[in-house]
Design a protein around this motif. Structure first.
Motif, mmCIF file in Angstrom:
data_model
loop_
_atom_site.group_PDB
_atom_site.id
_atom_site.type_symbol
_atom_site.label_atom_id
_atom_site.label_comp_id
_atom_site.label_asym_id
_atom_site.label_seq_id
_atom_site.Cartn_x
_atom_site.Cartn_y
_atom_site.Cartn_z
ATOM 1 N N LYS A 67 5.932 38.819 54.564
ATOM 2 C CA LYS A 67 5.304 37.595 55.065
ATOM 3 C C LYS A 67 4.851 36.692 53.931
ATOM 4 N N ARG A 119 11.384 39.232 61.992
ATOM 5 C CA ARG A 119 10.114 38.953 62.681
ATOM 6 C C ARG A 119 9.305 37.884 61.958
ATOM 7 N N THR A 120 9.385 37.877 60.635
ATOM 8 C CA THR A 120 8.564 36.968 59.845
ATOM 9 C C THR A 120 9.153 35.562 59.770
ATOM 10 N N PRO A 123 9.307 32.725 63.582
ATOM 11 C CA PRO A 123 8.380 31.670 64.003
ATOM 12 C C PRO A 123 8.697 30.316 63.374
ATOM 13 N N TYR A 124 9.109 30.303 62.108
ATOM 14 C CA TYR A 124 9.475 29.050 61.456
ATOM 15 C C TYR A 124 10.748 28.474 62.070
ATOM 16 N N ARG A 126 12.061 29.065 65.047
ATOM 17 C CA ARG A 126 11.816 28.635 66.423
ATOM 18 C C ARG A 126 11.111 27.296 66.462
ATOM 19 N N ALA A 127 10.137 27.123 65.568
ATOM 20 C CA ALA A 127 9.357 25.881 65.565
ATOM 21 C C ALA A 127 10.232 24.671 65.255
#
Length: 285
Positions: A67, A119-120, A123-124, A126-127
């Motif tokens: 992360k 997993r890390t 989120p970026y 997807r955003a």
């Protein structure tokens, strides 16, 4: 940022395919965050003080470490476009002689390390509703008929399976997934530093020892695949409008895949009548 310029995050970048990819991307003007267990080795291989290059010391088995590296990538370059799960190592030994610890360690790096990155980074991706994830597997993740490579093949079969599911899961977010299944490429993969062997070998496994010797002595250094050409292929695939989910690399990979498909089809045809006779009998009123 130039529309054609992308931000790449690449694991296992200090040698082999990862290193070739990093160098080609930097030459082409892309921004590259590259990881290695040994950051000094990575800097020495690529060079230091390059404006588009972010070397990162990462333990892929540690989610906190992963992360931190991904956050540093976005902080430095402002976005994240392409993720390459390239880190991994080979393991040769029969299923009986490889210990639980040796087997689990191969999965920790080859499978769970990639999952930590996925997993890390998701989120970026997807955003921003875009991105491309490359998971480097092996033709050994499709064709497992290699004596002594059962655990390694199992890790790569796992990478192929999770990649197929990942592709289906992230399609709605505009994210592409490609699982790369190379054949033999002339890297350090079959050298002592990249190929694990059992601590307690069993001499009875003649076929396994022959396979081990063939890979370490005969195949190593004589692989037909050029990692520079493989890296160039990945860059072209990353630019494709409709990239493949499955990408076999090398004529040998294609030949082995064809052989596997033929064998499976023959087994299905030979046993179809018996194997499909398993439904409940229809009861007529």
């Amino acid at each position: 940022m130039d529309k054609q310029q992308k931000v790449w995050y690449i694991t296992g970048a200090s040698k082999g395919l990862g290193l070739s990819l990093v160098k080609q991307l930097l030459t082409a003007g892309h921004k590259v965050a590259a990881t290695s267990r040994n950051i000094d080795e990575l800097k020495k291989a690529v060079g230091e003080d390059l404006p588009n290059f972010l070397p990162l010391a990462v333990n892929l088995k540690d989610e906190t470490s992963v992360k931190a590296s991904v956050d540093a990538t976005v902080a430095s370059f402002g976005q994240l476009d392409v993720v390459v799960n390239n880190a991994g190592y080979g393991l040769v030994g029969s299923l009986e002689e490889l210990s639980d610890k040796e087997s689990r360690e191969n999965f920790e790096v080859n499978v769970f390390g990639a999952l930590n990155v996925i997993r890390t980074t998701m989120p970026y991706l997807r955003a921003q509703q875009s991105g491309h994830i490359f998971n480097i597997a092996s033709v050994g993740g499709f064709f497992g008929d290699f004596p002594g490579f059962g655990i390694y093949c199992a890790t790569k079969f796992a990478v192929v399976g999770l990649s197929e599911s990942l592709a289906a899961e992230v399609k709605e977010f505009g994210i592409k997934v490609t699982v790369v299944q190379p054949g033999y490429f002339r890297t350090s993969f079959l050298t002592n530093g990249s190929l694990g062997v059992p601590e307690n070998p069993i001499t009875a496994y003649a076929a396994v020892r022959a396979s081990q010797n063939a890979h370490q002595e005969g195949i190593n250094g004589n692989q037909q695949g050029d990692p520079e050409k493989a890296a160039a292929v990945l860059i072209k695939v990353a630019d494709a409008e409709n990239p493949p989910v499955h990408l076999f690399l090398g004529q040998d990979a294609y030949d082995l895949a064809d052989q596997k498909i033929l064998t499976v089809q023959q087994d299905m045809d030979a046993w179809e009548n018996l194997a499909t006779s398993t439904a409940f009998e229809q009861v007529n009123a």
